[in-house]
Structures are given as C-alpha cells and as structure tokens.
Design a protein around this motif. Sequence first.
Motif, PDB file in Angstrom:
ATOM      1  N   SER A 143      10.856 -38.056  52.717  1.00  0.00           N
ATOM      2  CA  SER A 143      11.487 -37.255  53.768  1.00  0.00           C
ATOM      3  C   SER A 143      11.686 -38.010  55.075  1.00  0.00           C
ATOM      4  N   SER A 145      13.024 -39.016  46.923  1.00  0.00           N
ATOM      5  CA  SER A 145      12.487 -37.754  47.450  1.00  0.00           C
ATOM      6  C   SER A 145      11.655 -37.897  48.722  1.00  0.00           C
ATOM      7  N   ARG A 152      15.972 -34.317  51.482  1.00  0.00           N
ATOM      8  CA  ARG A 152      15.107 -35.438  51.141  1.00  0.00           C
ATOM      9  C   ARG A 152      15.987 -36.534  50.561  1.00  0.00           C
TER      10      ARG A 152
END
Lengths: 224, 116
Positions: B98, B96, B91
């Motif tokens: 994706s 974070s 990630r």
Amino acid sequence: MNDAVRLIDVKEAIQADNERVAEDLRARLAETRTFLLNLMSAPGAGKTRTILKTLEVLRDRLRFGVLEADIESTVDAERVAATGISAVQLRTGGFCHLDASMVAKGLAALDLEALDVVIIENVGNLVCPAEFDTGAIKNVMILSVPEGDDKPLKYPLMFTVSDVLLVNKVDYLGLSDFDLAAMRERVVRLNPDIQIFEISAKTGQGIDQWAAWLEGEARRFIDA
Amino acid sequence: MHELPITKRILDIALEHARGHKVARIVRIHLKIGALSDLENEWIQRYFDYLSRGTVAENARLAITRSPIVMRCRGCARSFEVAREELGQVRCPGCSASRLELVSGREYLVENMEVL
C-alpha cells in the motif's frame, strides 16, 4: 480558409514561471539561512493556533517570523503580532492561494538575516495552495479531527505535496467517529514519506514532538 | 478556484508564441493537464474568453487532454495508472503493497496551437 491553419509547437509548462520564482527564493533563503515553512489547511483547522503553540515552545531557541495570508482580514496577523513575533499580513485580495512572487513580496518586509524560521500561514483551502510552489523549504498541512478521516480521498493532491501532516484537535477524537488508522492507511497510499504528528493546539498534546521535528529540520537547513 | 491565474498564464504563453510567428488569429490551443488537477475545463474556457478579448486569441478554443495519474509501488517499483476516484484506496496490482508514490498526474502544459 482552413488550409491556412498552421500548427505552432509550444511545449511550455504553465507553472514554469512560478517555479522559477520559487527556485530563486529558495536560493536567497539558503544565503540568509532562513528556513521557510508553508503551512496549509482548510479554514478553521487551527493554523493560527498551531503556529502560536509552536512559537511558545520554540521562540527562545529560534528566531521566528510569520507571513499571514488572508483574503481580506488582518485578524490572524494581529494574533501573532500580539506575542511580539514579527508578522506580515498579505492580503491576497480574493486569491485562493499564495504563489512564490506573493511570498517573495511578503518576505521583503522582514529582515531575513535576523530570522531562522519563517512560517507562511497559507490561505485556508485544501485545493488551490497544493498547486502552487511558494518557495518554501518544507510543506506542512493540518487536518483537524472534525473535518473527517475521508479528506485524503477528497483532496489527494494536498496530501501528495506535504512533507508533514499534523492531525489537529485530537482532543475531539473521543467525540467523533474519526478513524485514525483508516486515515493513516489512506495517506500512505498517496505519500509514503509523509510524517504524521497527532496534536492538539488547544491542550498542547503532541506539540513537543512536532516542534522537535521543526527544530531539527530548521537547524539542518541553517547549518548546511 | 485558481482557474484565473492559470488561465492568465495560458493566454500569456499563447500570445508570446504568436508574436514570433506573425499570427493573425489563434484558433485552438492544445493543453495537457494532469488528471489530479481540480481545474474545471468549462471554467478555464470561460476565464479565457474573458481575458482574451481584444487579442489575437479572442474566440480561440481550448482543447484539453487529461494525462493520467500514475503511481509507483514502494514495494516492487511497479508503475500503474490510477483513476482520480480510487486515489488513497488502491493497492499495488502487482504485490498488493500500500506504500505508493505519485509519479505523474499534475502537469500543466501548453502543447501547441493552431493559428491563422
């Protein structure tokens, strides 16, 4: 002798030659208004069957040609030709992929002016075809359920160069531990723009949605 | 797998540049290959040894530098390096997210060569 060593600056891309041929090919396709699609997958993922199923849906709406690449045999071209669609067999003679000049050579055997869409069935292989621009307008790959949901981890390059991922043989899902959600999550971490269609070339499931995408892209290119 | 056509191009490029520079012998060719490429260094050299026989590049060594895989986050536009084994699993280290796109890691470049 070492003092005689000179350094020559080269700075040349090894693939530049192929990319030039690919660009020339795309310019010619724009002139003849022919949408060229490069279809890639591992052996046995269902490329030929997917092509046949797609032709069934679209053959009355668009004029198709097929370029079949195979290391030695002509089996796939015969299957396509049996439907009355123009098919050209390209024997790669041991080569594991097609490059733009091989494709250009194959296309010379087709009357492009009379065709709206040409589908290239690339050599069955998830490694090498990803490295070579064929001159196609769009790249499509197939991953079939029996191959497993970890393929994006093993062959990341293929997933990064493809515009569409066809997940084939979804009729096998109930019999396998293939995790569609996990596979999608892996793919989006490599290529957030890839379009994913779940299909079964055997039962026809999902073929209409995929065919609608292909027809839309082809018409957009032809009418541009 | 496709080492042969790639190696043939490396040799052709090297010989082409050698011609313009009165080269007696090519000693070393520096290549930059993206870490995303599946080419094996050992096989490139083996094919090269075979293809270069009888040319000024015979016995030349290929010095291969792997350039890193760089991804960019669609969420925060941050770019970061990713190891080959982590592709499809990482990630964004910043936010974070994706959704990641490939920036570089697939280049094939003949950088320069040492000649006599």
